[in-house]
Design an enzyme around this catalytic site. Structure first.
Site, short mmCIF file in Angstrom:
data_model
loop_
_atom_site.label_atom_id
_atom_site.label_comp_id
_atom_site.label_asym_id
_atom_site.label_seq_id
_atom_site.Cartn_x
_atom_site.Cartn_y
_atom_site.Cartn_z
N GLU A 1 -9.42 -10.31 -8.02
CA GLU A 1 -8.50 -9.19 -7.84
C GLU A 1 -7.36 -9.24 -8.86
O GLU A 1 -6.94 -8.20 -9.38
CB GLU A 1 -7.97 -9.19 -6.40
CG GLU A 1 -9.05 -8.80 -5.40
CD GLU A 1 -8.66 -8.96 -3.94
OE1 GLU A 1 -9.52 -8.69 -3.07
OE2 GLU A 1 -7.51 -9.38 -3.65
N PHE B 1 -15.33 3.14 7.51
CA PHE B 1 -13.94 3.44 7.15
C PHE B 1 -13.71 3.51 5.63
O PHE B 1 -12.61 3.78 5.17
CB PHE B 1 -12.98 2.40 7.76
CG PHE B 1 -13.24 0.97 7.31
CD1 PHE B 1 -12.67 0.48 6.14
CD2 PHE B 1 -14.03 0.13 8.08
CE1 PHE B 1 -12.90 -0.83 5.72
CE2 PHE B 1 -14.26 -1.18 7.67
CZ PHE B 1 -13.69 -1.66 6.49
N HIS C 1 -1.87 -5.55 1.39
CA HIS C 1 -3.14 -6.23 1.11
C HIS C 1 -2.84 -7.61 0.56
O HIS C 1 -1.91 -7.78 -0.21
CB HIS C 1 -3.94 -5.45 0.06
CG HIS C 1 -5.10 -6.25 -0.49
ND1 HIS C 1 -6.34 -6.27 0.12
CD2 HIS C 1 -5.18 -7.11 -1.54
CE1 HIS C 1 -7.13 -7.10 -0.55
NE2 HIS C 1 -6.46 -7.62 -1.57
N ARG D 1 2.59 -6.88 9.38
CA ARG D 1 1.89 -5.87 10.18
C ARG D 1 2.40 -5.86 11.62
O ARG D 1 2.56 -4.81 12.23
CB ARG D 1 0.39 -6.12 10.12
CG ARG D 1 -0.20 -5.80 8.75
CD ARG D 1 -1.64 -6.25 8.63
NE ARG D 1 -2.26 -5.82 7.37
CZ ARG D 1 -3.47 -6.19 6.97
NH1 ARG D 1 -4.20 -7.01 7.73
NH2 ARG D 1 -3.96 -5.76 5.82
N ARG E 1 -1.73 -14.44 3.80
CA ARG E 1 -2.52 -13.86 4.89
C ARG E 1 -1.81 -14.07 6.24
O ARG E 1 -1.78 -13.18 7.08
CB ARG E 1 -3.92 -14.50 4.94
CG ARG E 1 -4.79 -14.20 3.73
CD ARG E 1 -5.30 -12.79 3.68
NE ARG E 1 -6.14 -12.42 4.80
CZ ARG E 1 -6.80 -11.26 4.88
NH1 ARG E 1 -6.70 -10.37 3.91
NH2 ARG E 1 -7.53 -10.97 5.92
N TYR F 1 -12.14 -2.41 -3.39
CA TYR F 1 -12.69 -2.43 -2.03
C TYR F 1 -14.22 -2.41 -2.02
O TYR F 1 -14.84 -2.01 -1.03
CB TYR F 1 -12.13 -1.27 -1.21
CG TYR F 1 -10.73 -1.54 -0.67
CD1 TYR F 1 -10.47 -2.68 0.10
CD2 TYR F 1 -9.68 -0.66 -0.90
CE1 TYR F 1 -9.20 -2.94 0.60
CE2 TYR F 1 -8.41 -0.91 -0.39
CZ TYR F 1 -8.17 -2.06 0.36
OH TYR F 1 -6.92 -2.31 0.87
N ASN G 1 -1.63 -0.13 7.01
CA ASN G 1 -1.10 -1.41 7.47
C ASN G 1 -0.28 -2.12 6.39
O ASN G 1 -0.16 -3.34 6.37
CB ASN G 1 -2.23 -2.29 7.99
CG ASN G 1 -3.33 -2.47 6.95
OD1 ASN G 1 -3.13 -2.19 5.78
ND2 ASN G 1 -4.47 -2.96 7.38
N LYS H 1 0.83 -1.20 0.00
CA LYS H 1 0.00 0.00 0.00
C LYS H 1 0.88 1.26 0.00
O LYS H 1 2.09 1.18 0.20
CB LYS H 1 -0.93 -0.04 1.22
CG LYS H 1 -1.91 -1.23 1.19
CD LYS H 1 -2.85 -1.20 2.40
CE LYS H 1 -3.79 -2.40 2.39
NZ LYS H 1 -4.75 -2.34 3.52
N1 UDP Z 1 -9.57 -0.72 7.38
C1 UDP Z 1 -9.67 0.47 8.09
N2 UDP Z 1 -10.42 0.50 9.24
C2 UDP Z 1 -11.08 -0.59 9.70
C3 UDP Z 1 -10.99 -1.80 8.97
C4 UDP Z 1 -10.23 -1.83 7.82
O1 UDP Z 1 -9.08 1.47 7.70
O2 UDP Z 1 -11.74 -0.50 10.74
C5 UDP Z 1 -8.78 -0.76 6.14
C6 UDP Z 1 -7.41 -1.41 6.32
O3 UDP Z 1 -6.47 -0.74 5.50
C7 UDP Z 1 -7.67 -2.83 5.83
C8 UDP Z 1 -8.65 -2.58 4.70
O4 UDP Z 1 -9.48 -1.53 5.17
O5 UDP Z 1 -6.47 -3.47 5.40
C9 UDP Z 1 -9.51 -3.77 4.33
O6 UDP Z 1 -10.13 -4.28 5.49
P1 UDP Z 1 -10.23 -5.83 5.75
O7 UDP Z 1 -11.18 -6.05 6.87
O8 UDP Z 1 -10.55 -6.52 4.45
O9 UDP Z 1 -8.76 -6.22 6.26
P2 UDP Z 1 -7.57 -7.03 5.56
O10 UDP Z 1 -8.19 -8.04 4.64
O11 UDP Z 1 -6.73 -6.00 4.83
O12 UDP Z 1 -6.81 -7.65 6.68
MG MG Z 2 -9.70 -7.91 3.24
#
Ligand code: UDP
Ligand code: MG
Length: 158
Positions: free
Chosen positions: A146, A77, A135, A122, A105, A69, A132, A29
Site C-alpha cells: 500500500e 460492499f 484505513h 472508530r 489497527r 481495495y 469509518n 477517509k
Molecule cells: N466495508 C463496508 N461494508 C462491509 C465491510 C467493509 O463498507 O461490510 C468497508 C469499510 O469502509 C472498511 C473497508 O470496506 O473499512 C475495508 O474492509 P475491511 O474488512 O478490510 O476492514 P478494515 O480493514 O478497514 O477494518
Molecule cells: Mg482491511
C-alpha cells in the site's frame, strides 16, 4: 536510516521484547476530511509516538481505489466502497514505529461499529460500517504494497 541504538537491540534487558521499527499505510477517509477530523486523527497517532514519514491530501481516482481495495473485489460492499473512497479528498500517510501496523489497527478499532471499543478512533467517532474514518494496513506485507501504491519513494522520509 539511523543505526538502531544499543538500548533498542535488547542489550538493555528492560527493553528485550521491543519489536523492530516498521512502517504502515494509514488514510483518513473522505468522511474524516468532511467531518473535520483530520487533526483529531493524525493527532492521536502523533501523540502516541508514531512518526509521520509521509503525508499528503488527494482525491483518489477509480484506478487507485480499485487497486487499494482489490482484495475486496466482488464482495457485496465493494462497488459502494469504491464510490465512497473516491467521493472526495483523503489524507494519506506513512507512519513509523516499532509494531506500527498492529498499533495503528488497535487505535483504529474494529470494523463492526458495535465491536469498536471506546477509546479507539472508530469507537469514539463512528456508527457506520462503511464511513469509518480511517484505513490502516492489516499486515507488514500489505503495508509495503500500500505504501508503494500511494507514495513514490521521494515522498517518504528516509
Ligand atoms: N466495508 C463496508 N461494508 C462491509 C465491510 C467493509 O463498507 O461490510 C468497508 C469499510 O469502509 C472498511 C473497508 O470496506 O473499512 C475495508 O474492509 P475491511 O474488512 O478490510 O476492514 P478494515 O480493514 O478497514 O477494518
Ligand atoms: Mg482491511
Amino acid at each position: 536510516r539511523e543505526p538502531v541504538p544499543a538500548n533498542r537491540r535488547g542489550v538493555d534487558k528492560t527493553r528485550a521484547e521491543e519489536a523492530p521499527v516498521e512502517r504502515t499505510f494509514v488514510m483518513v477517509k473522505p468522511d474524516g476530511v468532511e467531518r473535520g477530523l483530520v487533526g483529531e486523527i493524525i493527532g492521536r497517532f502523533e501523540r502516541r509516538g508514531l512518526r509521520i514519514v509521509g503525508l499528503k491530501m488527494l482525491t483518489p481516482d477509480r484506478a487507485l481505489a480499485e487497486r487499494h481495495y482489490a482484495v475486496h473485489a466482488g464482495k457485496p460492499f465493494y462497488d459502494e466502497l469504491v464510490e465512497f473512497i473516491t467521493s472526495g479528498p483523503v489524507v494519506a500517510m506513512a507512519l513509523e514505529a516499532p509494531d506500527a501496523v498492529k498499533i495503528v489497527r488497535q487505535m483504529m478499532g474494529a470494523l463492526k461499529p458495535l465491536d469498536a471499543a471506546p477509546g479507539t478512533i472508530r469507537g469514539d467517532f463512528t456508527v457506520d460500517v462503511q464511513k469509518n474514518l480511517v484505513h490502516g494496513s492489516d499486515a507488514p506485507d500489505t503495508a509495503a504494497a500500500e505504501l508503494a501504491l500511494w507514495f513514490s519513494e521521494g515522498e517518504l522520509l528516509r
